[in-house]
Design an enzyme around this catalytic site. Sequence first.
Site, PDB file in Angstrom:
ATOM      1  N   THR A   1      35.005   1.581  68.081  1.00 42.64           N
ATOM      2  CA  THR A   1      34.914   0.413  68.947  1.00 42.64           C
ATOM      3  C   THR A   1      33.453  -0.004  69.122  1.00 42.64           C
ATOM      4  O   THR A   1      32.581   0.822  69.383  1.00 42.64           O
ATOM      5  CB  THR A   1      35.530   0.716  70.326  1.00 42.64           C
TER       6      THR A   1
ATOM      7  N   GLN B   1      10.229  -0.570  62.950  1.00 41.80           N
ATOM      8  CA  GLN B   1       9.031  -0.841  63.751  1.00 41.80           C
ATOM      9  C   GLN B   1       8.575  -2.294  63.676  1.00 41.80           C
ATOM     10  O   GLN B   1       7.838  -2.761  64.547  1.00 41.80           O
ATOM     11  CB  GLN B   1       7.885   0.078  63.329  1.00 41.80           C
TER      12      GLN B   1
ATOM     13  N   CYS C   1      -1.781  19.622  62.962  1.00 35.66           N
ATOM     14  CA  CYS C   1      -1.370  21.024  62.904  1.00 35.66           C
ATOM     15  C   CYS C   1      -0.205  21.279  63.853  1.00 35.66           C
ATOM     16  O   CYS C   1       0.164  20.428  64.651  1.00 35.66           O
ATOM     17  CB  CYS C   1      -2.542  21.930  63.258  1.00 35.66           C
TER      18      CYS C   1
ATOM     19  N   ASN D   1       5.481   4.073  61.688  1.00 32.04           N
ATOM     20  CA  ASN D   1       5.639   4.174  63.135  1.00 32.04           C
ATOM     21  C   ASN D   1       4.516   4.961  63.803  1.00 32.04           C
ATOM     22  O   ASN D   1       4.289   4.819  65.008  1.00 32.04           O
ATOM     23  CB  ASN D   1       6.984   4.824  63.485  1.00 32.04           C
TER      24      ASN D   1
ATOM     25  N   HIS E   1      16.127  -1.392  70.875  1.00 32.86           N
ATOM     26  CA  HIS E   1      15.208  -0.909  71.918  1.00 32.86           C
ATOM     27  C   HIS E   1      13.752  -0.962  71.484  1.00 32.86           C
ATOM     28  O   HIS E   1      12.850  -0.736  72.291  1.00 32.86           O
ATOM     29  CB  HIS E   1      15.603   0.495  72.372  1.00 32.86           C
TER      30      HIS E   1
ATOM     31  N   SER F   1      16.607  -1.862  65.310  1.00 27.63           N
ATOM     32  CA  SER F   1      17.028  -1.084  66.473  1.00 27.63           C
ATOM     33  C   SER F   1      16.581  -1.831  67.718  1.00 27.63           C
ATOM     34  O   SER F   1      15.381  -2.049  67.933  1.00 27.63           O
ATOM     35  CB  SER F   1      16.400   0.312  66.432  1.00 27.63           C
TER      36      SER F   1
ATOM     37  N   THR G   1      18.499   4.755  63.053  1.00 30.96           N
ATOM     38  CA  THR G   1      18.757   6.000  62.325  1.00 30.96           C
ATOM     39  C   THR G   1      20.095   5.945  61.601  1.00 30.96           C
ATOM     40  O   THR G   1      20.189   6.316  60.422  1.00 30.96           O
ATOM     41  CB  THR G   1      18.714   7.202  63.286  1.00 30.96           C
TER      42      THR G   1
END
Length: 380
Positions: A236, A178, A328, A150, A200, A198, A71
């Site tokens: 850092t 992804q 929805c 994703n 993870h 990313s 992100t």
Amino acid sequence: MRVYLDNAATTPLDKEVFDAMAPFMLEHFGNPSSIHSHGREVRAAIERARKTVAGLLNTSPAEVFFTSGGTEADNAALICTCRSLGIKHAISTKLEHHAVLHTLELLERQEGVQVSYLRHDELGNLDLEHLEELLANQPQTLVSIMHANNEIGNLNDVAAIGEICRKYNAVFHSDTVQTMGHYVHDVQQLGANFIVGSAHKFHGPKGVGFLYCDGATKIQPLIQGGAQERNMRGGTENVYGIIGLAKALEIAYRDMEEHTRYIQGLKDRMIHKLREQMDDVSFNGLSEFGDKSLYTVLNVNLPASDINEMLLFSLDIAKISASGGSACSSGANTGSHVLRALNVDPTRGSVRFSFSKYNTPEEIDYAAETLAKMYKKQLA
């Protein structure tokens, strides 16, 4: 049996990755900006990690910047490109992750950037002729199109998009969160100015990612406050996270062929089992097509039923972790913007199963059988 089929959200940490990280949690604790020996040994480890990531991407270490995750990397690429290069037009799709869509909305509100969205069909195929039309009419444009979705797993032809962008001298950012660690990313072939990762999502630690920025695109930092990351990101460094990211990506590339074959087999098994046991089941987007979608993601379209309101909760009760939702909005469920964009029938349910190297055929069978039983009971 507890079954985890939400690997597109996050993946379990690989033990080999943890073992690489552990010394930097307990023994090598120096601040990498310090000039003494404690700091220097940690700085050297970060630069080794950067070199590892750069080598896997076929680029220079000077073009890899570590971040807090995908992100932040997406935000930096979009915001800093528009601000640094004075770009006032961006092209994207309504199918992007919110890390991109919400950032473009912010640029529209605060920076006066006009955002255009590509046409797509009801399977999520993008109209690249429309991209050419938009670029021909708007020079100096930022294009942001994800490598794979994703939610529905659709793969986009990033190399073809990159070629179009070069033709019109556009800056091209691709959200590759992804697909990173699941496909080979050779930035010399992709033609993207920015891609992201990313950790993870490929069995690394949470809270760490990276931004690849090609050397020709000069942008200012998003986060101010220090000279870290060659003046591109103050703060850092997440040292053990960076070590884990590099190790996880190294393992992913090392074992990619084997894991791709194995995980695609699990996905194919799930498709077969669901079709075998359910009469009215289909798949959203291109997720059922192995050559056109992520082998890790399957988005299942389910019959209209009262169970759809509590589907994920019911699966959780059955010890199956999955994600997704209908097109929805209801209660706390805001609905899927991707499924709405594809005009998926809002009365039907949808669930995303996403797979990893740690899943087993037995888990796939259990999940498919459990889901089928839920609907048979409701529709009986």
